[in-house]
Each structure stands twice: as C-alpha cells, then as structure tokens.
Design an enzyme around this catalytic site. Structure first.
Site, PDB file in Angstrom:
ATOM      1  N   CYS A  59      39.109  23.898  31.731  1.00 23.26           N
ATOM      2  CA  CYS A  59      37.700  23.900  32.117  1.00 23.26           C
ATOM      3  C   CYS A  59      37.037  25.257  32.024  1.00 23.26           C
ATOM      4  O   CYS A  59      35.813  25.315  31.969  1.00 23.26           O
ATOM      5  CB  CYS A  59      37.512  23.306  33.514  1.00 23.26           C
ATOM      6  SG  CYS A  59      38.143  24.320  34.846  1.00 23.26           S
ATOM      7  N   HIS A  82      43.770  29.616  63.913  1.00 21.60           N
ATOM      8  CA  HIS A  82      44.873  29.804  64.852  1.00 21.60           C
ATOM      9  C   HIS A  82      44.525  29.272  66.239  1.00 21.60           C
ATOM     10  O   HIS A  82      43.372  29.327  66.657  1.00 21.60           O
ATOM     11  CB  HIS A  82      45.221  31.293  64.955  1.00 21.60           C
ATOM     12  CG  HIS A  82      45.805  31.859  63.703  1.00 21.60           C
ATOM     13  ND1 HIS A  82      47.148  31.800  63.418  1.00 21.60           N
ATOM     14  CD2 HIS A  82      45.224  32.475  62.639  1.00 21.60           C
ATOM     15  CE1 HIS A  82      47.380  32.367  62.234  1.00 21.60           C
ATOM     16  NE2 HIS A  82      46.222  32.782  61.741  1.00 21.60           N
ATOM     17  N   CYS A 134      46.149  23.328  36.292  1.00 20.14           N
ATOM     18  CA  CYS A 134      46.099  24.022  34.990  1.00 20.14           C
ATOM     19  C   CYS A 134      45.395  25.363  35.122  1.00 20.14           C
ATOM     20  O   CYS A 134      45.314  26.111  34.157  1.00 20.14           O
ATOM     21  CB  CYS A 134      45.488  23.149  33.900  1.00 20.14           C
ATOM     22  SG  CYS A 134      43.698  23.282  33.694  1.00 20.14           S
ATOM     23  N   ARG A 159      44.913  42.757  54.584  1.00 23.34           N
ATOM     24  CA  ARG A 159      44.437  42.684  55.959  1.00 23.34           C
ATOM     25  C   ARG A 159      43.874  44.049  56.340  1.00 23.34           C
ATOM     26  O   ARG A 159      44.471  45.073  56.008  1.00 23.34           O
ATOM     27  CB  ARG A 159      45.591  42.369  56.907  1.00 23.34           C
ATOM     28  CG  ARG A 159      46.446  41.167  56.525  1.00 23.34           C
ATOM     29  CD  ARG A 159      47.684  41.203  57.403  1.00 23.34           C
ATOM     30  NE  ARG A 159      48.655  40.167  57.126  1.00 23.34           N
ATOM     31  CZ  ARG A 159      49.629  40.270  56.231  1.00 23.34           C
ATOM     32  NH1 ARG A 159      49.723  41.331  55.450  1.00 23.34           N
ATOM     33  NH2 ARG A 159      50.507  39.297  56.090  1.00 23.34           N
ATOM     34  N   THR A 188      38.923  40.305  51.729  1.00 11.95           N
ATOM     35  CA  THR A 188      39.965  39.689  52.549  1.00 11.95           C
ATOM     36  C   THR A 188      39.671  38.206  52.824  1.00 11.95           C
ATOM     37  O   THR A 188      40.584  37.391  52.901  1.00 11.95           O
ATOM     38  CB  THR A 188      40.073  40.469  53.876  1.00 11.95           C
ATOM     39  OG1 THR A 188      40.319  41.846  53.560  1.00 11.95           O
ATOM     40  CG2 THR A 188      41.197  39.950  54.737  1.00 11.95           C
ATOM     41  N   SER A 196      45.523  33.224  54.944  1.00 13.25           N
ATOM     42  CA  SER A 196      46.302  32.006  55.180  1.00 13.25           C
ATOM     43  C   SER A 196      45.434  30.774  55.442  1.00 13.25           C
ATOM     44  O   SER A 196      45.951  29.665  55.505  1.00 13.25           O
ATOM     45  CB  SER A 196      47.246  32.201  56.369  1.00 13.25           C
ATOM     46  OG  SER A 196      48.055  33.334  56.177  1.00 13.25           O
TER      47      SER A 196
END
Lengths: 486, 419
Positions: free
Chosen positions: A441, A49, A436, A310, A40, A45
């Site tokens: 690479c 927070h 890319c 989550r 996770t 995100s």
C-alpha cells in the site's frame, strides 16, 4: 500575545492543550517534528497502567491512578480504542512472593481498585501460556490497553477544533524572559506569550534549564519492542508484567488494542535524544526475557521492531508545575511510564495551574467530542453496502492487511491536523501497519497524498523533514500499458 | 446475492490460467475477482523478459505474458470484476468483496479457486536492528515505484537477499542510473535462479556476497548507510567482519510469503513448510470445492509453472461442480526425505488423477550429482541423477496414474540423496 505556548505535541502537550481549550485564551502548540505524536508518544507499551507500581505519594502514583480513572470518559469523548483487558504481575520464584505481596499492598495504598493475588493455578487457569516458572501473580483488572496514536491525535484534534493553534516542523531554539512573560524563539519566528508549558519529552530539560537555575536532567532511556502479527494476538489476553527482581524490571507481553501482540521494552540509558535505533542485543534480550514469564512467544511472527525513548528524570518522578525561580513557566517533565496513562490527569492538572495563574475564563463553546477516522467495517453488511454506495472511495481497498480503504485515508488527510506523510496516514488509519508493513500500500498511499496535497510524488515523506521516499523520476517515460497488449 | 459456479480469487497469472482452463473444461459461469484495476497481477510490474519459455516457447516480458492470458480470458468473455477486494470467504463458499463501483457484494460459489499470490517478507520480520528511515523498500515495492509509477527510490543501493526480484531490481536500478554496490545473501547459496545471477549481477559487475547480512541501519530520516557482516554456519554475524556501505537505499529480497489470510479465516488447513494450503492431487484443500494454485499455494520461480498448475486447478474445479471429483478418504500421503523440504500435492487419490501427475518440490540445500528417488511404500520406482539441485529452483517428479491405481499403496516418498 499568546496566553500560553506549549512546547511539544506528544500525548502530554496535546492533553494539556485540550484541557486549556476549555478556557478562553490564545494557545499555541509548537512541535519540531512534522506530525503530532512523533516522539515518545508513538513508541511505548500502549498500556493504561492500574497504578500499583509507583511509590505511594509520588506524582507517578497519583497521576497514574487518576489518569486510569479518567480513561473511560476520555476514550468515549475522543473516540479512542481502549479496553480494560487486565494485567498480571507474575512472580517467577517462591523467594520473591513477599515482594509480590508488597506490590499488592502498595497498590491498595495508591488507591488501585479490584487488586487480587492469585495462586499459580488460578493464574494459569486464566492465562494458559504462562511459563512453568510462574509461582503466583498479582491481578489488576483495571489495567488496560489503548492506542497511543489515537489518544494523542484525539487530544490534539479536539484541541485544534476548540481553537488551539498547532505549529509543526517548528523547533524551539530559545526561551527568553520578557516584561510580560516569555519570548519563545523558533526556527520559524518568535512568539510572545504570557505562559510557557514545557512538554518537550526527552528535551524537557533543555527548555527548563534555559529558564531555571534548579536544573533538570532528563536521560533518554531506550526501550526496544517487537510487534507480532495478529495471528499471535491471543497468545495472552491480559498484559503480563514480570515482578521486578534479580533479573531487572523484566519484559512485558501484551495484546494491543488492535489485536497484535507486543513484547518489550528493554531499558538502556543513552545520551543521544534521537537514538531510536533498535539493537541486535536488545531484540535478543526481548526474546530471552519474555520467555521467562510467557512460554512459546511466537517470535517468528514479528512484523516490526522499534525503539522508544523514555524521558527519565534523574530523581525518578514526574516534574509538574512552576519552578520557584521561573513563574509562568510550567513543566510537565520527566514523563516516562506511566506517562501515557497519566496524560489526561497531567493535562487537567497543568491546565488548572495555568488557568489560576492567568485568571482564564471558561470557554462556553468548548466541545469535548472528537470523532476518529470512520471505519465502515464497524457497520453491518447492509449498512456498509449502503455507505459505500454513497461514498465509493470506501469501496476501494488500499491496505489489504489492515483492511483500509481510500475513504479512510482521505478522512485521515482532510481532518484537523491531518496526515501529510506516509507515517501520518499509518498512525491515523493503520494502513501500512499490518503484516506486509506497507509493501503493497505505500506506493498507493504516496499517490493519494501527492494528489490530495497537490504536490509531486518526490515531495512525499515517510515522516519528518529529510525522509522523502522517491528521489526523482526515472529518466525515460514508461510505455503505456496498452502498447504491451497485442 | 450473486451466484457463480466457480469464483476465482485473484486475476494474476494463476487466476487467469485457472479461468481459461475452467472455461475450456466446459463451465460458463465463472467469475474472476481482482483487487487491482487491471488483470495480470504482479506480472504488470515485471517488465523484464524471460517469461513464457515453457508455455509459449519464446521470451516475453511480464506484461506480454499476462496479455496472452488476458486475451484468452477476453476471447472467452469470462466475467471479471476489477478494483475488487475480497474481504471474506465463508466455509459455505459465500465470497464477500468490496469495490468502489459495486460497493459491498456477496457471491455464492459452488467452487472457489484461491489465486491470491504472495507478499514479500518486510524488514520488520527480518529483525534487522537500527533506525527506521525512509529508503528501505522490499524489492517488489521498489519495482512498482520504478516500473509503474516512474519514480526512483534512490541512487546508491545495497540489496539484502538474492531472491529473484532483488536480482532483477539490481539490474533495473543500474539501468536507470543508480549505483548498486553489493547484493548480500545470508545463505551460502543464492535464493534466485542461476540465470538471474548471471544476467543481472555478473553482467553488470555487481558483487554477490554470500554468507553476509545487514547488521545495522544508519540514518534517522533517510538511509545513509548499512553495516554488512559475514555470518557463521548458524547465520550469526561474526564480530570483526563488519563493513560499512554508504547508500540511500536498501532493497530487501528475503523471501515471499503466500497470502493466506482469507484462506485461514475460511478454515483452509495450511501445510507447514510452504505457508500455503495443504492440497491433494486435484489441488483441492481440506474444504471440498476450494482449490488453490500459484504463489498462494507455494512460491514458484517460473510463471510457466504457475500457469500449468492453475490449469489443473481450473479443470478440477469444473469436475467438482459437475460432481465428477471423488472424495473417498485421505488419499495416499506423499512424504519427503533427505533434502526434500515439501511436495505439492501432499496426498494423492489415484482415481482423481489425470494420466500423469506432476509433483513439485524444493530442496533445502545445494546438491551436486544427487539423485531424486521416488518410493511407493518400500519400493523404489524411480532414480534420476541430477548434476545440480538448488533451493532456488523448483523441481518435479512425474507420476503415472497406471502405476498407482489399484495398487493399494500406503505411502509415496520423494527423496533426494547425495550421489
């Protein structure tokens, strides 16, 4: 005999490990995947927070606010990219304005500083790409963005440097009570330990339920994300949340600390704890719902999409501490959002509980400083030129999209808990994370890994066991390039 | 700071041809900056034949084609720096590059030729849902692994997209012993050259499924299979048409994107369709003295055309350095109509033209028995019938300087209409 065995090398387990290494003792982190930050912690995100979201008095609220406050010092000590870019919660219709105000009030109660309610005009002035539907916003200047890989690596590398042992590619199969504590049985042998810390993410219920009758249920809640090119990175400057409302929790649009734009997540409960596949419906949902709050999100500039799980506890809060019937077993379970933000505070809390239980002494040699992979691009022209003169590998560019040199990749491989896989290099250096997506690479990174780890190229993996990239050598050797020249 | 009259960014086919032509036009202060350890660019991994039919009237492999130009560069002793990556081009034409041998270097150029080529569209940009296992490669990455590194990316292969590299790799993987099960193409036509469909798929019995795409990817660590589905006229998968293919490798050949990050940062204006710079008849961008050619300008299907185009850029860069390139206003705009998606160049100043100027373009769909028309203002000046026009094949019209000079023409239009 170990003092504590921590199951899981995600951000929570790594934060706990680092805090424990402030004390004298033998600590070990066990991880079933090939690298730290593989569950996770790698797919979320990446938001720090502010802390207005969770119910006042809940663990989520308490640890969120504390974690947010700790983040400046943590990011400084561990050399983690972090920026307080601020967040908006936007309200999309007049009827829901009272709910926005209620969120503001809750934020105040939770102890979130600097919160402000904004009119549409004020909000649009600050974020011109807000949609026409936005009628007002809650503004949280203390909200921030962080690199979740670097945060996890930072905790883990610092813990390792201060003496914590990490065992990767090692799945825990069973936990048994012993006279003196616990026996942790893994696919690679057994560990006798005084205490166990359960930071196993979506698997935390499995380990908890091995030792306690007060069972936990962790449901993996899948979230799909799209990551956009850096050319879209300034579409918004702040993290834009939607006020949870009639249409569900909504989709956030945020810049990342590295300058991309991130859109997500969806929320779908799944059964399989490994179900990190994105879906067409999920990505369509992102496109549609992100547009409610932010206009003209340039979804044509998506460079990758991914899904994270989550670890949702069915009671909806973090489960922290010892179950009544299993002393010396410490849960850090149900760590979903705001888990990344809360990690420093959870680490501090669980380490304190363990310390008190075991009577651990202070580790006088603890060094809180970790330096990340060094990037000469942060230097002035003259300094960088001088640096490359002495370290030529930093002059050889490998990842053209993110501007990563061979020197940076070598640093990622040869540091504590160094990269052994292509994804490991990617998360430590961003090589292959650009537009890319490793097209140019990845063969070069594979070569460097094979050379530095003294293995054949066919043994180089993308990530976990079974993800080898090349399946064998071509039957015939290749003519030397010289023969082609006339 | 180093000084050079003409700095060429990229030592692939475009950069090499531009260098040779600039030298032959009289300039002796040229520098080629190449990021790889050898010249030749992507040609080095294109070991199949079919290169050079126009330029050398024979069929060469990619490395052979490159070698011809490398030899010309060497004979002229044009300076090149290898293993050198350009980090920045300033609007004042100061180029910053890095290499392991020289470190960080700045060069003040009088003229710059952009010849950085293109990259492949990655899986992420295609929004294919599913897991993200090992075994998914862009076709060019797989080509490098096989042809340069000597390693096989997999044994059972599905290819999405019928671009030329994908078609070439279908044959290449087959020759190396892999089983290529199918090539799926979203569009109702192939994005590659007809000759590659015949020589790389038909000759090996590899099916090409038009109007199909990958709708799911299976396997968490290594790819175990993909789901293909037919798509409707909007490109949306049709429920019920899903088919499972077991495979350990998915190659993507779904389009090429000119690599213009350096150009954008320098302030070069981009053209909307090509993702390449907007250029005039001299292949000069909006920044005076900054030219573009090859796949960084627009994606070509034949390297011969890249060489031709680059030679023009090279000559014009010399003209610019010599103060012979005239700049008076915007030039005559070249507009498109009917099936024409774009043209290169987009504006024409007749005074800077050679005796003739080749305007290259692509169409947006397959046309049969269509006409390519050219209009000067409202007057149709040419009307050429073509049996087939396809998006995978670059087309051209040739304009004469004598027809344009002093005519006070306000607009040139290139149009394709169904016959």
């Amino acid at each position: 005999m170990w003092d504590a065995v921590i199951i899981g090398a995600g951000v929570t387990g790594s934060a706990i490990a680092r805090e424990l290494s402030r004390r004298k003792g033998k600590f070990c982190v066990i991880e079933k995947e090939s690298d730290v930050c593989s569950g996770t912690s790698k797919a979320n995100s990446a938001i720090v927070h502010a802390g207005f979201d969770a119910e006042t008095g809940s663990n989520k609220a308490i640890f969120n606010v504390r974690g947010n406050q700790m983040m400046d010092q943590i990011s400084e000590e561990l050399d983690v990219p972090f920026r307080r870019n601020g967040a908006f919660v936007v309200c999309l219709n007049e009827e829901e304005l009272p709910a926005l105000r209620a969120l503001y009030e809750r934020g105040l109660q939770n102890g979130v500083k600097e919160l402000r309610l904004l009119s549409r005009e004020e909000a649009v002035e600050m974020e011109p790409n807000l949609s026409d539907a936005v009628v007002g916003a809650l503004y949280a200047p203390t909200s921030g963005i962080v690199c979740p890989f670097e945060l996890t690596m930072g905790f883990a590398e610092n813990a390792a440097k201060n003496g914590v042992e990490f065992r990767l590619d090692t799945a825990v199969t069973k936990i048994e009570k012993t006279t003196f504590g616990w026996r942790v049985i893994t696919e690679n042998g057994e560990l006798e330990t005084r205490a166990v810390v359960n930071a196993a993410g979506v698997y935390a219920d499995v380990f908890h339920n091995m030792v306690s009758k007060e069972t936990l249920t962790i449901t993996p809640r899948r979230g799909d994300y799209c990551l956009l090119d850096k050319t879209a990175g300034h579409h918004v400057e702040r993290t834009i949340f939607q006020l949870p409302g009639k249409l569900g929790k909504g989709i956030l649009v945020t810049p990342t600390v590295h300058g991309n734009l991130l859109v997500g997540p969806t929320a779908v409960d799944v059964e399989d704890k490994e179900a990190t596949a994105t879906t067409a419906a999920g990505i369509a949902d992102l496109t549609e719902k992100s547009a409610l709050a932010v206009r003209n999100v340039p979804m044509r500039q998506v460079i990758t999409s991914f899904a994270g799980l989550r670890a949702h506890d069915d009671r909806g809060d973090f489960v922290l501490g010892e179950p009544d019937d299993a002393p010396y077993f410490f849960d850090a379970a149900g760590i979903e959002s705001p888990g990344l933000t809360s990690a420093p505070a959870i680490g501090e809390y669980i380490a304190t509980l363990v310390t008190e239980r075991l009577g651990l002494e202070k580790n006088e040699d603890f060094n809180p400083i970790r330096r990340g992979v060094f990037h000469p691009s942060s230097l002035s022209f003259e300094e960088r030129a001088e640096f490359i003169r002495f370290h030529p590998a930093y002059g050889r560019m490998i990842c053209r999209c993110e501007g990563m040199s061979e020197g940076e990749i070598l640093d990622a491989i040869h540091r504590p808990l160094g990269a052994t896989t292509v994804d490991g290099v990617k998360r430590r250096t961003r090589a292959g994370m650009g537009r890319c997506q490793g097209g140019f690479c990845s063969p070069r990174v594979m070569e460097i890994l094979a050379r530095e780890l003294h293995v054949d190229l066919t043994e180089i993996r993308k990530a976990d066991r079974g993800s080898e990239i090349a399946v064998g050598q071509t039957d015939k050797g290749l003519p030397e390039a010289a023969e082609w020249k006339e | 700071m180093k000084q050079a009259d003409i700095v060429i960014i990229g030592g692939g086919p475009a950069g090499l041809a531009a260098a040779v032509s600039a030298y032959d036009a009289g300039n002796r202060n040229i520098l080629i900056i190449e990021r790889d350890e050898q010249l030749g660019g992507i040609l080095n991994q294109c070991i199949h034949n079919g290169f050079g039919l126009h330029t050398f009237k024979e069929e060469l492999t990619g490395p052979e084609y490159a070698a011809r130009f490398i030899k010309q560069v060497e004979e002229r002793e044009i300076p090149c720096v290898l293993g050198s990556m350009v980090l920045d081009i300033s609007p004042e034409k100061v180029i910053t590059y890095t290499s392991s041998t020289e470190g960080l270097v700045q060069v003040q150029a009088k003229a710059v030729i952009l010849a950085m080529g293109c990259r492949e569209r990655p899986r992420g940009a295609l929004n294919i849902p599913g897991y993200r296992p090992a075994g998914i490669f862009s076709a060019g990455t797989a080509q490098r692994l096989v042809n340069i590194e000597g390693y096989m990316p997999g044994r059972e292969v599905v290819i999405l997209g019928s671009g030329d590299i994908g078609l070439i790799m279908a044959r290449r993987m087959t020759l190396e012993g892999a089983k290529v099960k199918v090539v799926a193409e979203l569009m109702p036509y192939s994005g590659g050259l007809k000759r590659n469909i015949v020589q790389c798929l038909d000759d090996f019995g590899i099916p090409l499924k038009l109007r199909h795409t990958v709708v799911n990817i299976h396997g968490k660590e290594r790819l175990t299979g993909v789901t293909l589905a037919e798509v409707d006229s909007h490109g949306k998968p049709i429920p019920g048409t899903e088919e499972e293919y077991s495979c350990d490798t998915l190659l993507l050949s779904c389009g090429l994107i000119p690599e213009n990050e350096l150009s954008r940062n320098a302030g070069v204006e981009m053209a909307p369709v090509t993702n390449g710079p907007s250029v005039n008849e001299s292949l000069e961008t909006n920044l005076e003295g900054v030219f573009a050619c090859g796949n960084v300008l627009h994606v070509h299907d034949l390297v011969d055309y890249v060489s031709q185009e680059a030679a023009i850029a090279g000559r014009n860069a010399v003209a610019f350095v010599n103060g012979q390139l005239k700049h008076h206003g915007a030039g005559i705009p070249v507009s498109v109509s009917g099936g024409v998606r774009y043209t290169v160049p987009r504006t024409i100043d007749p005074e800077n033209m050679d005796d003739t100027l080749t305007v290259r373009f692509r169409v947006g769909a397959v046309y049969q028995n269509a006409y390519i028309d050219v209009y000067f203002d409202d007057k149709r000046v040419s009307h050429i019938k073509r049996p087939v026009l396809a998006p995978g094949e670059m087309e051209k019209v040739v304009l004469r300087k004598s027809d344009l000079l002093g005519q006070n023409i306000q607009n040139i239009k290139v149009e394709v209409t169904q016959g």
